[in-house]
Design an enzyme around this catalytic site. Structure first.
Site, mmCIF file in Angstrom:
data_model
loop_
_atom_site.group_PDB
_atom_site.id
_atom_site.type_symbol
_atom_site.label_atom_id
_atom_site.label_comp_id
_atom_site.label_asym_id
_atom_site.label_seq_id
_atom_site.Cartn_x
_atom_site.Cartn_y
_atom_site.Cartn_z
ATOM 1 N N LYS A 69 -15.627 73.738 2.252
ATOM 2 C CA LYS A 69 -15.661 72.980 1.241
ATOM 3 C C LYS A 69 -16.666 71.882 1.523
ATOM 4 O O LYS A 69 -16.592 71.260 2.526
ATOM 5 C CB LYS A 69 -14.286 72.241 0.570
ATOM 6 C CG LYS A 69 -14.360 71.531 -0.759
ATOM 7 C CD LYS A 69 -13.188 70.935 -1.229
ATOM 8 C CE LYS A 69 -13.082 70.285 -2.321
ATOM 9 N NZ LYS A 69 -11.876 69.821 -2.710
ATOM 10 N N SER A 106 -10.803 70.428 -7.718
ATOM 11 C CA SER A 106 -12.264 70.244 -7.249
ATOM 12 C C SER A 106 -12.636 71.182 -6.418
ATOM 13 O O SER A 106 -13.896 71.399 -6.604
ATOM 14 C CB SER A 106 -12.292 68.754 -6.571
ATOM 15 O OG SER A 106 -11.568 69.001 -5.331
ATOM 16 N N SER A 131 -6.126 69.857 -5.576
ATOM 17 C CA SER A 131 -7.408 70.514 -5.651
ATOM 18 C C SER A 131 -7.536 71.858 -4.712
ATOM 19 O O SER A 131 -8.552 72.293 -4.969
ATOM 20 C CB SER A 131 -8.390 69.453 -4.936
ATOM 21 O OG SER A 131 -8.704 68.533 -6.065
#
Ligand code: MG
Ligand code: ZN
Lengths: 505, 100, 509
Positions: free
Chosen positions: C79, C154, C178
């Site tokens: 990420k 997210s 997330s």
């Protein structure tokens, strides 16, 4: 900027009562920074490092970086708190103080807010005449220093009108302890003197603890002086100003005096004091306004989520308490007795803020009287002339080394002063200055005798006078010889040789 | 609690947060924050004085680092993302304007 | 040869260990898959130029007889919230475009040390603010199950990458869901560790007291394998726990084998009414509970009266901490600088932050600034911290009588791109089930529970355990996973539509 109107100091004191307060920042000399492993520029090993060479990710607020607390800095802070007579909080914590400034990598300062590590103490401050004033301490808390800005262009070095600024983050994250006093009442006409003596005392304490280099010139110790006036008989405190970063003990004294005179003039003319920070200008001996306090000063403190509470074990606190050096007043009594100084001699040292320097010089091998003479004499003279702090000019080790050259007969007083001048100018250690400047006294009797014979030959009547028992006549010959040797001779030895020659012929 | 989000407040918050909000942004944010604040203000219903605050989910204390040098960046690393630099330092435009 | 991208990390690791395949082959297969489908999915912001070199190095070391870790040679997606020295790290923001970190996040360094092969950086909502990945400054990621729908957020990029078989393993971060909510909407597995279980060093901070890094995978065992690599004490993170952790992969294997479900007490929160949930989500949740019951679990109704204040507390604490954490993006040391002719540095900062931050980020910074500002702190931030205490108490009470708590992982299946973008409060309510774990610091896992009848989209079930009991989640998660996959006759993701190669679609968008 218009010149401030000032009221005569004594007259100001007739009408108004000054109330003082101080915030002193002490840079700790740990090996690493408060919240990172970067080397600490306030440690003696790291002076003069190039810009941005002592920086870890968190010091410049790099994305993803996290702070970690320096264990040694916590211990130093506890020791300082104890030396200030404070209680050590069973649990204290860090908070973020949020404000934007280019020298602040994260745009918040990690500090302590509602839970400082040390609180409620007091410090005895001794004035020139031996009076002891007790200064109440509100708190001492841990925090980090900001980086350094250099303003370029415009009126050089000034923030106003600069074209651009350069930022160096070496100093960002240097461990600080901020010591905050409570309001100090009853200072009266001694307010400036108390201000100076207070800073001196803090400096003595941190030096005796060995936790800071404590060089004001380098910013290791910085004082913000709060001054307010209230009309005599009034209960309510007046509006205060905070004069920032006054970087010598003498300036602290002058800045407080100035603010009293300035504020008195405003109040007497029916004006009001604006709560603001002010900047001290060493060159003009005046203060000028900084930013007024506004609602933009909303620091939005909240507990630093990346750090945990500091809860020192009682055993650790007691261990640190047991290791504290003696309190300043007791220390002064002991040193005075050890050194055998008269009251006057000792006061000279204390008033000059030179106790630690003399002590260190004696520890480095100089006789107490010689150490005192150097510090209160020539070094103080130069410091006054240059407008710098005596301790910033030269180290105790250098002074002791200088005196040992005098003791060995390698230097006379005059040469020693020249060597000192060289050391202050940064030319190296006393021995290095002696070597580089070729300043040692001529100890070769042959060269001296040659010069004596030449002087005697040019003043034939002198020999006769000496032989008649008028020994003082030798002075003229000695003077001529010293001049011929460009001062690099031991005058006592010359005198001996002159008398020998007179007796021999 | 009655929400008190006004355009002036939002503008002031923008100053504190160093974000130069346009008038249109101020307008939009005022409306949105008003709704959000109405929803989140309910925390005070249960946050009575006797409830302690929790700032760390897992309580720990005295987590320290030994005073040993480490993690230091090279000057090149320090400056590698600098938008502007000179003399080994970060360069920024003047901090204050001309003296008024 | 089997399609290497369809294999789990555990299966790939086995083949790598036996020498049946090389890391270069495994890595190449995933790079090919990325090239084929990522134009549509847009899970990646950056694909590593070094991946094949790293893989070749692993192969070389293995050939030389070096003892490598259990997952050495397996590809990994990272990420973009995690800083990396060899790839840009933007956290999905324009203000960090092109930013190169001089250091690696601890989890990245540990992944490299374990021989995992970084494939690239995955897309995310800007600074991890969002539940849909629509707030990325670099365009949204699309859900592999339906390209018109959001992949969650997210960490939509990491979840989509795993769901689209572009990577077997991915790293995510979870501040309010997330990791778990994207797992829910993409039919994958995501676990948020106990706060302090995984280092946050090098994770670009959103809300420091809530953030945790964790694994994003297709199976519970794979999550355990990755968690074993990244977890454990890190002196760079003062909030990192020094506990000795058990092997989470072992716990997962344990769960898949044994009778973990027999006698397991599963708490169901009575205050989370069915009404707030999409019918298909509720149905899938109840079906999963029934399956657990059928295998000996006991479903116990519990009360968590303060969970309903969780969203409110979260949307005070998060913006407050974020407003401070994001102050560092000021144009001085790194990132975007927008010059203001004749302006002061303050003007430059304010302009840069206006241009460089997206709308959602500005909204939360302003909200957080408000919550912390003089006169409001006690009512807002201070009260929110108290709600945290109350939610922790709710958890403590619950865990006195149950082993785990189960909830649907999120109220709805993947919604359509753009559907909630103009209604921030609606978007925030999406996190209602995931937020309490972050507020209390307890671990949570989301695993696929099935498809919603009404739209055929994936649904996840979330399990929560007491702090430090992450291993329990791996055991329970793997046990239910085994039961469900058996009942489905294969992994849920087998039912996802085949993605067409981008070229057939007219190339990358
Ligand atoms: Mg202060
Ligand atoms: Zn301070």
């Amino acid at each position: 900027m218009a010149k401030d109107k000032l009221m005569d100091f004594d007259k100001a004191l007739e009408v108004y009562e000054p109330v003082l307060g101080f915030e002193v920042h002490v840079e700790l000399n740990t090996r690493t920074k408060m919240f990172s492993g970067a080397a600490n520029p306030a440690h003696a090993d790291n002076h003069g490092a190039d810009p941005n060479t002592l920086v870890a990710p968190v010091d410049m607020g790099l994305p993803g970086s996290l702070p970690t607390v320096n264990a040694e800095a916590v211990k130093y802070s506890i020791s300082l708190g104890l030396a200030l007579g404070c209680s050590i909080a069973p649990s204290s914590r860090f908070a973020r103080k949020n404000y934007f400034y280019p020298d602040l990598g994260k745009n918040y300062q990690i500090s302590q807010y509602d839970e400082p590590i040390a609180f409620e103490g007091q410090v005895d401050v001794e004035l020139a005449d031996g009076t002891i004033v007790t200064v109440p301490i509100e708190r001492a808390h841990m925090e980090e220093d900001a980086g350094k800005l250099t303003h370029v262009g415009g009126s050089t070095g000034r923030i106003q009108g600069a074209e651009y600024s350069l930022v160096d983050y070496n100093r960002a994250g240097v461990p600080l302890v901020e010591i905050v006093t409570k309001p100090i009442f009853g200072a009266e006409h001694r307010a400036p003197e108390i201000a100076k003596a207070y800073v001196q005392t803090i400096r003595d304490i941190v030096i005796s603890l060995g936790i800071s280099e404590a060089r004001m010139e380098r910013g290791n110790l910085r004082c913000d002086a709060n001054v307010s006036l209230r009309p005599r008989g009034q209960e309510k405190l007046g509006t205060r100003t905070e004069t920032k970063n006054v970087n010598s003990m003498r300036s602290v004294e002058r800045a407080v005096r100035y603010e009293i005179q300035r504020q008195a003039a405003i109040l007497a003319a029916g004006g009001t004091i604006i709560q603001e920070t002010r900047h001290w200008h060493e060159d003009t001996g005046t203060t000028s306004p900084g930013r007024p306090k506004s609602d933009a000063d909303d620091y939005r403190y909240f507990p630093e989520p990346n750090l945990l509470p500091v809860a020192p074990a009682p055993a650790l606190i007691e261990e640190l308490r047991a290791a504290l050096p003696e309190p300043p007043a007791a220390r002064r009594r002991r040193l005075k007795a050890d050194w055998g100084f008269t009251d006057l001699e000792f006061q000279d040292v204390v008033n000059g803020g030179l106790l630690a320097e003399v002590e260190a010089t004696v520890a480095a091998g100089a006789a107490p009287a010689a150490a005192r003479k150097w510090w209160t004499g020539e070094i103080t003279r130069v410091s006054n002339a240059q407008g710098r702090e005596a301790p910033d000019l030269v180290t105790p080790a250098d002074v002791a080394a200088l005196q040992s050259l005098v003791d060995a007969g390698s230097l006379n007083d005059k040469l020693a002063r020249q060597v000192l001048e060289g050391v202050i100018a940064g030319e190296g250690t006393p021995q290095q200055v002696v070597d580089a400047r070729g300043l040692a006294v001529v100890s070769d009797d042959g060269a001296l005798i040659a010069a004596i014979d030449e002087a005697l030959a040019s003043q034939p009547d002198v020999l006769a006078k000496i032989r008649d028992g008028k020994v003082q006549a030798a002075g003229a010959v000695i003077g001529a010889v010293m001049k011929a040797m460009k001062g690099q001779a031991d005058a006592a030895r010359v005198r001996e040789l002159v008398l020998e020659r007179a007796a021999a012929d | 609690m009655v929400s008190e989000i006004t355009p002036d407040l939002v503008r002031h918050l923008g100053v504190l947060a160093r974000i130069q909000l346009s008038d249109e942004e101020v307008e939009r944010l005022t409306g949105q924050l008003d709704v959000i604040v109405d929803n989140i203000a309910k925390v005070s219903e249960v946050a009575t004085p006797e409830v302690a605050a929790t700032s760390h989910p897992i309580p720990l204390e005295n987590i320290f680092r030994p005073d040993v040098v480490g993690d230091q960046l090279t000057p090149a690393e320090v400056l590698q993302n600098a938008p502007d630099a000179a003399d080994g330092r970060f360069r920024v435009t003047a901090i204050l304007g001309e003296e008024q | 040869m089997t399609d290497l991208t369809k294999l789990s990390a555990a299966a790939l690791a086995d083949k790598l260990t036996t020498g049946e395949i090389s890391s270069v082959e495994a890595t190449q297969a995933h790079l090919d898959r990325i090239a084929a489908v990522d134009g549509d999915v847009h899970a990646f912001l950056h694909v590593s130029e070094h991946a094949l070199d790293v893989a070749a190095d692993i192969d070389r070391r293995r050939a030389a007889g070096e003892a490598l870790g259990p997952v050495a040679g397996v590809p990994l997606a990272i990420k973009d919230v995690l800083v990396t020295t060899d790839m840009p790290s933007t956290s999905g923001s324009k203000i960090l475009e092109g930013y190169m970190s001089p250091y690696d996040a601890t989890v990245v360094a540990r992944s490299r040390a374990a021989g995992l092969v970084p494939l690239g950086k995955t897309n995310m909502d800007e600074f991890a603010m969002g539940s849909s990945t629509e707030h990325s400054a670099y365009g949204p990621t699309r859900n592999p199950w339906d390209l018109d729908r959001i992949p969650g957020g997210s960490g939509g990029g990491s979840a989509a990458a795993v769901a689209a078989f572009e990577a077997p393993l991915a790293l995510g971060s979870d501040t309010g869901g997330s990791i778990r909510q994207p797992a829910h909407v993409t039919g994958t597995v995501g676990l948020k560790p106990t706060y302090g279980g995984v280092s946050r060093y090098g994770a670009i901070a959103l809300a420091s007291s809530l953030d945790q890094v964790g694994p994003v995978t297709r199976t519970v065992l794979d999550a355990g394998l990755l968690h074993d690599v990244i977890g454990g004490h890190d002196p760079h993170d003062a909030t990192s726990l020094s506990d000795a952790w058990p092997s989470f992969a072992e716990a997962a294997r344990d769960g898949a084998r044994g009778d973990v479900l027999k006698g397991l007490k599963v708490g169901v929160i009575k205050e989370l009414p069915d009404a707030g949930f999409q019918p298909g989500v509720s149905a899938s949740f109840r079906a999963a509970l029934a399956a657990m019951e059928a295998h000996g679990a006991e479903i116990v109704e519990i009360s968590a009266p303060h969970f309903e204040y969780g969203v409110a507390a979260y949307y005070l604490i998060l913006p407050a901490e974020a407003s401070s954490n994001l102050a560092k993006f000021d144009s001085v040391r790194f990132g975007l600088r927008v010059d203001v002719p004749g302006g002061t540095v303050e003007d430059v900062m304010a302009r840069t932050r206006d241009v460089g931050f997206g709308e959602e980020v500005k909204r939360r910074i302003i909200l957080g600034t408000y919550a912390l500002s003089a006169g409001y702190y006690d009512a807002y931030y201070g009260s929110a911290q108290k709600v945290r205490t109350l939610i922790q108490q709710d958890f403590a009470t619950a865990f006195a009588s149950v082993d785990v708590i189960a909830t649907p992982s999120a109220p709805t299946t993947a919604f359509r791109l753009g559907e909630k973008i103009d209604d921030p409060m609606q978007m925030y309510l999406n996190d209602v089930t995931t937020i309490p774990a972050n507020l209390a610091g307890v671990p949570g896992i989301s695993i696929p529970s099935g498809l919603a009848d009404e739209d055929g989209l994936p649904v996840g079930i979330q399990f929560l355990a007491p702090a430090r009991e992450d291993a329990r989640l791996y055991r329970v998660g793997a046990a239910l996973e085994t039961v469900l996959v058996d009942s489905w006759g294969g992994p849920l993701l087998d039912r996802a539509p085949q993605l067409l190669s981008s070229s057939e679609h007219g190339g990358a968008r």
